[in-house]
Design a protein around this motif. Structure first.
Motif, PDB file in Angstrom:
ATOM      1  N   ARG A 178      10.677   0.870   2.379  1.00  0.00           N
ATOM      2  CA  ARG A 178      10.831   2.325   2.256  1.00  0.00           C
ATOM      3  C   ARG A 178       9.612   2.881   1.527  1.00  0.00           C
ATOM      4  O   ARG A 178       9.265   2.415   0.434  1.00  0.00           O
ATOM      5  CB  ARG A 178      12.099   2.670   1.470  1.00  0.00           C
ATOM      6  N   PRO A 179       8.947   3.873   2.082  1.00  0.00           N
ATOM      7  CA  PRO A 179       7.748   4.422   1.432  1.00  0.00           C
ATOM      8  C   PRO A 179       8.098   5.315   0.250  1.00  0.00           C
ATOM      9  O   PRO A 179       9.258   5.679   0.048  1.00  0.00           O
ATOM     10  CB  PRO A 179       7.082   5.226   2.555  1.00  0.00           C
ATOM     11  N   TYR A 180       7.099   5.630  -0.515  1.00  0.00           N
ATOM     12  CA  TYR A 180       7.250   6.519  -1.671  1.00  0.00           C
ATOM     13  C   TYR A 180       7.475   7.943  -1.183  1.00  0.00           C
ATOM     14  O   TYR A 180       6.814   8.420  -0.258  1.00  0.00           O
ATOM     15  CB  TYR A 180       5.983   6.435  -2.519  1.00  0.00           C
ATOM     16  N   ARG A 181       8.417   8.619  -1.806  1.00  0.00           N
ATOM     17  CA  ARG A 181       8.697  10.017  -1.491  1.00  0.00           C
ATOM     18  C   ARG A 181       8.311  10.854  -2.720  1.00  0.00           C
ATOM     19  O   ARG A 181       9.118  11.003  -3.650  1.00  0.00           O
ATOM     20  CB  ARG A 181      10.174  10.221  -1.162  1.00  0.00           C
ATOM     21  N   PRO A 182       7.079  11.386  -2.751  1.00  0.00           N
ATOM     22  CA  PRO A 182       6.638  12.156  -3.924  1.00  0.00           C
ATOM     23  C   PRO A 182       7.494  13.399  -4.129  1.00  0.00           C
ATOM     24  O   PRO A 182       8.020  13.987  -3.176  1.00  0.00           O
ATOM     25  CB  PRO A 182       5.192  12.527  -3.581  1.00  0.00           C
ATOM     26  N   ASP A 183       7.631  13.765  -5.382  1.00  0.00           N
ATOM     27  CA  ASP A 183       8.371  14.979  -5.722  1.00  0.00           C
ATOM     28  C   ASP A 183       7.610  16.204  -5.232  1.00  0.00           C
ATOM     29  O   ASP A 183       6.384  16.285  -5.356  1.00  0.00           O
ATOM     30  CB  ASP A 183       8.585  15.065  -7.231  1.00  0.00           C
ATOM     31  N   GLU A 184       8.329  17.142  -4.650  1.00  0.00           N
ATOM     32  CA  GLU A 184       7.726  18.380  -4.170  1.00  0.00           C
ATOM     33  C   GLU A 184       8.244  19.537  -5.023  1.00  0.00           C
ATOM     34  O   GLU A 184       9.415  19.900  -4.919  1.00  0.00           O
ATOM     35  CB  GLU A 184       8.074  18.628  -2.702  1.00  0.00           C
ATOM     36  N   ALA A 217       0.823  -1.212   0.000  1.00  0.00           N
ATOM     37  CA  ALA A 217       0.000   0.000   0.000  1.00  0.00           C
ATOM     38  C   ALA A 217       0.854   1.258   0.000  1.00  0.00           C
ATOM     39  O   ALA A 217       0.451   2.284  -0.573  1.00  0.00           O
ATOM     40  CB  ALA A 217      -0.934  -0.014   1.205  1.00  0.00           C
ATOM     41  N   TYR A 218       2.061   1.205   0.602  1.00  0.00           N
ATOM     42  CA  TYR A 218       2.880   2.419   0.686  1.00  0.00           C
ATOM     43  C   TYR A 218       3.477   2.818  -0.669  1.00  0.00           C
ATOM     44  O   TYR A 218       4.116   3.865  -0.775  1.00  0.00           O
ATOM     45  CB  TYR A 218       3.980   2.271   1.738  1.00  0.00           C
ATOM     46  N   ALA A 219       3.277   1.996  -1.702  1.00  0.00           N
ATOM     47  CA  ALA A 219       3.768   2.342  -3.040  1.00  0.00           C
ATOM     48  C   ALA A 219       2.732   3.110  -3.848  1.00  0.00           C
ATOM     49  O   ALA A 219       2.990   3.447  -5.007  1.00  0.00           O
ATOM     50  CB  ALA A 219       4.183   1.086  -3.787  1.00  0.00           C
ATOM     51  N   ALA A 220       1.560   3.380  -3.272  1.00  0.00           N
ATOM     52  CA  ALA A 220       0.491   4.065  -4.003  1.00  0.00           C
ATOM     53  C   ALA A 220       0.965   5.411  -4.539  1.00  0.00           C
ATOM     54  O   ALA A 220       1.563   6.209  -3.812  1.00  0.00           O
ATOM     55  CB  ALA A 220      -0.720   4.258  -3.092  1.00  0.00           C
ATOM     56  N   GLY A 221       0.704   5.649  -5.813  1.00  0.00           N
ATOM     57  CA  GLY A 221       1.073   6.904  -6.451  1.00  0.00           C
ATOM     58  C   GLY A 221       2.457   6.924  -7.050  1.00  0.00           C
ATOM     59  O   GLY A 221       2.804   7.850  -7.795  1.00  0.00           O
ATOM     60  N   ALA A 222       3.277   5.918  -6.763  1.00  0.00           N
ATOM     61  CA  ALA A 222       4.645   5.878  -7.279  1.00  0.00           C
ATOM     62  C   ALA A 222       4.661   5.362  -8.712  1.00  0.00           C
ATOM     63  O   ALA A 222       3.838   4.527  -9.088  1.00  0.00           O
ATOM     64  CB  ALA A 222       5.526   4.996  -6.404  1.00  0.00           C
ATOM     65  N   PRO A 230       9.567   3.817  -3.778  1.00  0.00           N
ATOM     66  CA  PRO A 230       9.361   2.890  -2.660  1.00  0.00           C
ATOM     67  C   PRO A 230      10.125   1.601  -2.922  1.00  0.00           C
ATOM     68  O   PRO A 230      10.417   1.267  -4.070  1.00  0.00           O
ATOM     69  CB  PRO A 230       7.847   2.666  -2.672  1.00  0.00           C
ATOM     70  N   ALA A 231      10.455   0.887  -1.856  1.00  0.00           N
ATOM     71  CA  ALA A 231      11.257  -0.329  -2.015  1.00  0.00           C
ATOM     72  C   ALA A 231      10.876  -1.368  -0.973  1.00  0.00           C
ATOM     73  O   ALA A 231      10.676  -1.042   0.205  1.00  0.00           O
ATOM     74  CB  ALA A 231      12.743  -0.009  -1.913  1.00  0.00           C
TER      75      ALA A 231
END
Length: 287
Positions: free
Chosen positions: A206-212, A28-33, A162-163
């Motif tokens: 490791r969760p997804y870190r969206p670009d800011e 679930a933590y990969a959502a949006g990646a 995410p990984a």
């Protein structure tokens, strides 16, 4: 100049480690990646001469449009010192290898710094970016054998993707020891083999870190391991083996000896420069 011919080896079936990872569910933590790293493993082995052998394995699942750019492999090496071998890359679709009949591809050897007139740093690359689709899994493995300049090593975990798991193994030759320091934003799981020669560090989930947009640029990292290798007591530095320094003055002297003679000139060089610049009023007349 920038790329050599593609290297095509006999086709091999996808390895078991890749087909097994391709069956892993997307968390679930990969959502949006755009893509998910299923596994990223660097295994470094130090041989008796102090040379390093790196074996790398990586598997990435494309999750959405735009994620296909991650379906590629890059293996860097130093020409004349390192040897890249055991190259393999696969694209899995529906758990099975996908090979378009109309296209033939292979590993490409190319210069890393395209702006340099000459560079010994090169890369072996393999890309499936043009054929990968959401749901596909791209994986590769390769081995690089070569020397290393220094006994200090560093491994950094840093990515927006995410990984599931990212692993770093360092195996010492008998008689060698090491000291390690770990820091970073995320915790690592550390372990050591029964014989004490292999040290391992793993970063999981490791969760997804969206670009800011417009975020300040900073040298962040998820985790980092800094290691210093110590050769056996009384062992001398062998040609091609790593060197170590206990103070900055030693590093300065090493660099002085390394650069010695690079600015020397002889009569033949001076004569050639004079001939080439004869009649030239200014090196850059447009300035």
């Amino acid at each position: 100049m920038l790329a050599g011919a593609a290297t095509r080896a006999p086709a091999a079936a996808p390895p078991e480690w890749l087909t097994r990872l391709a069956a892993e569910p997307t968390p679930a933590y990969a959502a949006g990646a755009p893509a998910l790293v299923l596994f990223d493993h660097d295994a470094v082995r130090l041989d008796g001469r102090g040379r390093l052998v790196l074996t790398r394995r990586r598997a990435v699942r494309v999750l959405s449009a735009g994620g296909e750019e991650h379906a590629q492999a890059v293996i860097t090496y130093l020409s004349g010192r390192d040897t890249a071998k055991g190259l393999g890359a696969w694209l899995l679709r529906g758990g099975k290898e996908f090979k378009p009949k109309s296209q033939s591809r292979g590993w490409v050897d190319e210069v890393i710094d395209e702006d340099a007139l000459f560079s010994e740093y090169r890369a072996k690359t393999y890309s499936c970016e043009d054929i990968a689709a959401p749901g596909d899994v791209f994986g590769f493995e390769a081995t690089v054998e070569g020397g290393t300049l220094f006994t200090d090593q560093i491994n950094i975990w840093r990515s927006d993707l995410p990984a599931l798991a990212e692993r770093y193994d360092l195996t010492l030759s008998s008689g060698w020891t090491l000291t390690a320091r770990v820091d970073g934003e995320r915790p690592l799981v550390a372990s050591r083999s029964a014989d004490g020669l292999t040290w391992s560090w793993v970063l999981r989930d490791r969760p997804y870190r969206p670009d800011e947009p417009y975020a300040a640029e900073e040298q962040w990292f998820d985790a980092r391991v800094l290691t210093t290798l110590q050769r056996p007591a009384g062992a001398a530095v062998v040609p091609g083996g790593p060197v170590s320094f206990s103070r900055w003055s030693e590093l300065s002297m090493w660099n002085r000896d390394l650069a010695a003679g690079q600015c020397d000139r002889d009569p033949a060089l001076a004569e050639n420069v004079a001939r080439l610049t004869a009649g030239v009023a200014d090196f850059r007349p447009d300035l």
